[in-house]
Design a protein around this motif. Structure first.
Motif: not given
Length: 336
Positions: A332-336, A280-287
């Protein structure tokens, strides 16, 4: 005593008597002002008879009550005079209506407080409503919002009070400050931000911004580390579920452009973020790709996201096609 109107008519011959009150010539015609003067003088007036003759008026006072406003009395000679008397009496303003309070208020003080509140509401400037995630996204589509603003708005859908988050590249501290406002709650131990950067000047700038923007209790929710983002697992406890990991790749705004994030260490940091991230977490990347080495780093991030299994991850890219140097957002969203 002889009563004479300014029109020359002998009032006694017409059946009027002064009743012991003297009317001077020329003042009997102004019935309204004459009546007001008599009432203000405090005289004990029992009855007031009036008659309108031509363009004049005559007032007479009598001590008898039984002739008050009687049409059959000899003091009133015509129906037209009675009508003029009623019209004159109608000129008196009616008493003000009683103030009606709403059912929910029982006193004038309650009504005054509501009146004060309503007047204050009309004079004060209403606060501007906060933009929703949809509004920010549409602003980005229309070229009105930045990529970092879109990222901040999306974090609100993932992070809650008391969560643990990581700012892998704190830079000038704006992302770190936004994360603190998302996770900090009323307890000292609830919510934690682990912020890191390889440049000491970044930590100093971030610390100054946090000191100026946060209360002492909120400031306790942040830990700053002078280290590479690829070593984030060394400072985050292994039993902690991380809700969000933030990357803002490139060089420090306002700093040396030669000091940038590298593809090799960024890949290691992404691998570490994947391991510590909770479902349920998220990796947020601004490139940022407008500087030397930026395009290569973006291609590495895109390749990393493309290889994640679709059963466990949802990977998204936001890119402006006709602005090749504009920053891109990768989620990048990690599913439950």
């Amino acid at each position: 005593m002889t009563l004479t109107c300014r029109c020359g008519m002998d009032m006694e011959k017409e059946g009027f008597s002064a009743g012991g009150f003297s009317l001077r010539r020329g003042r009997c015609c102004n019935q309204e002002s004459r009546l007001k003067r008599m009432m203000m003088s405090g005289l004990a007036i029992h009855n007031i008879m009036m008659r309108i003759c031509c363009h004049t008026a005559t007032a007479t006072i009598t001590s008898s009550r039984r002739h008050l406003f009687s049409k059959s009395s000899s003091n009133i000679q015509s129906a037209s005079g009675w009508g003029n008397l009623k019209r004159f009496l109608s000129l008196r303003p009616p008493p003000p209506p009683p103030t009606l309070l709403p059912h929910c208020f029982s006193s004038a003080s309650s009504l005054s407080s509501i009146t004060d509140a309503s007047s204050a509401a009309t004079t004060s400037t209403p606060a501007a409503p906060a933009l929703s995630e949809e509004d920010v996204m549409m602003g980005y589509v229309f070229g009105k919002k930045k990529a970092t603003q879109v990222a901040h708005s999306l974090w609100k859908r993932v992070v809650q009070k008391g969560d643990v988050v990581i700012d892998a590249t704190c830079g000038n501290g704006h992302d770190t400050l936004a994360l603190v406002n998302l996770v900090a709650d009323n307890t000292i131990h609830g919510g934690r931000v682990y912020a890191m950067d390889i440049q000491k000047v970044s930590l100093e700038t971030t610390s100054l911004l946090l000191d100026q923007s946060l209360t002492p209790d909120q400031r306790k929710h942040v830990e700053l580390f002078l280290m590479c983002h690829s070593k984030m697992e060394e400072v985050v406890p292994s039993d902690v579920a991380v809700r969000l990991v933030v990357f803002n790749l490139g060089y420090l705004p306002g700093g040396q452009k030669a000091l940038i994030t590298r593809s090799e260490t960024t890949l290691l940091a992404l691998e570490a973020a994947k391991r510590v991230l909770a479902p349920g977490g998220l990796i947020s990347i601004v490139v940022y790709v407008g500087h030397p080495g930026g395009r290569e780093e973006f291609e590495m991030v895109q390749a990393f996201a493309s290889e994640l299994p679709v059963q466990n991850w949802v990977c998204t890219k936001l890119q402006m096609l006709n602005r090749p140097s504009a920053p891109m957002i990768i989620l990048l969203y990690r599913r439950w």
